[in-house]
Scaffold this active site. Structure first.
Site, short mmCIF file in Angstrom:
data_model
loop_
_atom_site.label_atom_id
_atom_site.label_comp_id
_atom_site.label_asym_id
_atom_site.label_seq_id
_atom_site.Cartn_x
_atom_site.Cartn_y
_atom_site.Cartn_z
N GLU A 137 0.86 -1.18 0.00
CA GLU A 137 0.00 0.00 0.00
C GLU A 137 0.90 1.23 0.00
OE1 GLU A 137 -3.83 1.92 2.24
OE2 GLU A 137 -2.40 0.87 3.51
N GLY B 225 1.14 4.99 0.70
CA GLY B 225 0.42 5.97 1.49
C GLY B 225 -0.19 5.34 2.72
N GLY C 33 -0.83 7.10 5.58
CA GLY C 33 -1.81 8.06 6.10
C GLY C 33 -1.35 8.86 7.30
N GLN D 126 6.69 8.41 -3.42
CA GLN D 126 6.13 7.87 -4.65
C GLN D 126 6.38 8.74 -5.87
OE1 GLN D 126 1.49 8.69 -4.01
NE2 GLN D 126 1.87 7.39 -5.75
N HIS E 85 -2.15 11.29 -4.11
CA HIS E 85 -3.34 11.63 -4.89
C HIS E 85 -3.04 12.62 -6.02
CE1 HIS E 85 -5.09 9.47 -1.65
NE2 HIS E 85 -5.10 10.48 -0.82
N GLU F 77 -6.67 4.62 -5.68
CA GLU F 77 -7.76 5.28 -4.96
C GLU F 77 -7.67 6.79 -5.14
OE1 GLU F 77 -7.74 4.25 -0.83
OE2 GLU F 77 -7.70 2.10 -1.24
N ASP F 78 -8.75 7.45 -4.80
CA ASP F 78 -8.80 8.91 -4.75
C ASP F 78 -8.37 9.55 -6.06
OD1 ASP F 78 -9.70 8.99 -2.01
OD2 ASP F 78 -7.68 8.33 -1.48
#
Length: 175
Positions: free
Chosen positions: A8, A10, A12, A59, A84, A109-110
Site C-alpha cells: 500500500e 500511502g 496516512g 512515490q 493523490h 484510490e482517490d
C-alpha cells in the site's frame, strides 16, 4: 486467491506521530499469511509487525520506487492511496505494474485529483494529466491479441480495467 505480498502506497496521517495505518492493519489482519508493505514519505515503523513492514519511500521518486520493487517485488496486490497527485499516480503505476504478479490487482484510490489543477490534474481530460483519460488509452490492452502491430506500443498485460467512483482497478493478465 492466495495473497502472498501486498503493498500500500500511502499509510496516512501525514506527519503525525503514531497516526494512520488503519487500512494497513486491516490488510495485515485479513491477509495473515501475507507480507504487507506500507510505503510512506514519513516514518511509520511503529506499525511494523510480524507481517507488516513499513518503508520510507517517496512515490514521486521513480528510483526509490524501483529500488523498493526490485528488493521486495512480485506483488499480488498494489494499492495506491498515496499523494493523490495525478503525476505521482501515473509514475507509480508505470514503475510498479511490471512487479505485479500475473492475475494480480492494482488499485488506485482517490482519483478525484484528476479533475483539479491543484493535484496536477486536468479538467479538460488530457491523457497526460487526467488518470481516467490515461487509462482510457490503455483500455485496448484487454483485447491486445487482436491489435495490429502499430498499436502495440501502448499495450500492457491487462485483462480488466474497472472504473468506479474515485478509483481505478486494473487486473494483470495471466500469461
Amino acid at each position: 486467491k492466495n495473497v502472498k505480498k501486498l503493498v500500500e502506497i500511502g499509510v496516512g496521517a501525514h506527519n503525525l506521530n503514531f497516526g494512520g495505518g488503519k487500512s494497513l492493519m486491516a490488510f495485515g489482519n485479513y491477509y495473515r499469511n501475507a507480507k504487507i508493505f506500507g510505503l510512506d514519505i514519513n516514518d511509520k515503523s511503529y506499525l511494523d509487525t510480524k507481517n507488516i513492514k513499513t518503508i520510507i519511500c517517496d512515490q514521486s521518486n521513480q528510483n526509490q520506487l524501483r529500488s523498493f520493487a526490485r528488493k521486495f517485488g512480485n506483488f499480488d496486490i498494489i494499492v495506491d492511496d498515496g499523494s493523490h497527485f495525478v503525476n505521482h499516480q501515473i509514475l507509480t503505476f508505470e514503475v510498479l505494474f511490471k512487479y505485479l504478479n500475473d492475475g494480480g490487482v492494482y488499485i488506485i484510490e482517490d482519483c478525484a485529483g484528476s479533475y483539479f489543477k491543484g493535484y496536477n490534474g486536468d479538467p479538460n481530460l488530457s491523457h497526460k494529466k487526467n488518470l481516467i483519460s490515461y487509462f482510457q488509452k490503455k483500455i485496448h490492452s484487454i483485447n491486445s491479441s487482436y491489435l495490429l502491430k502499430k498499436f502495440e506500443k501502448n499495450v500492457l498485460d491487462i485483462s480488466v480495467i474497472t472504473f468506479v467512483n474515485e478509483a481505478v482497478l486494473i487486473k494483470k493478465k495471466i500469461n
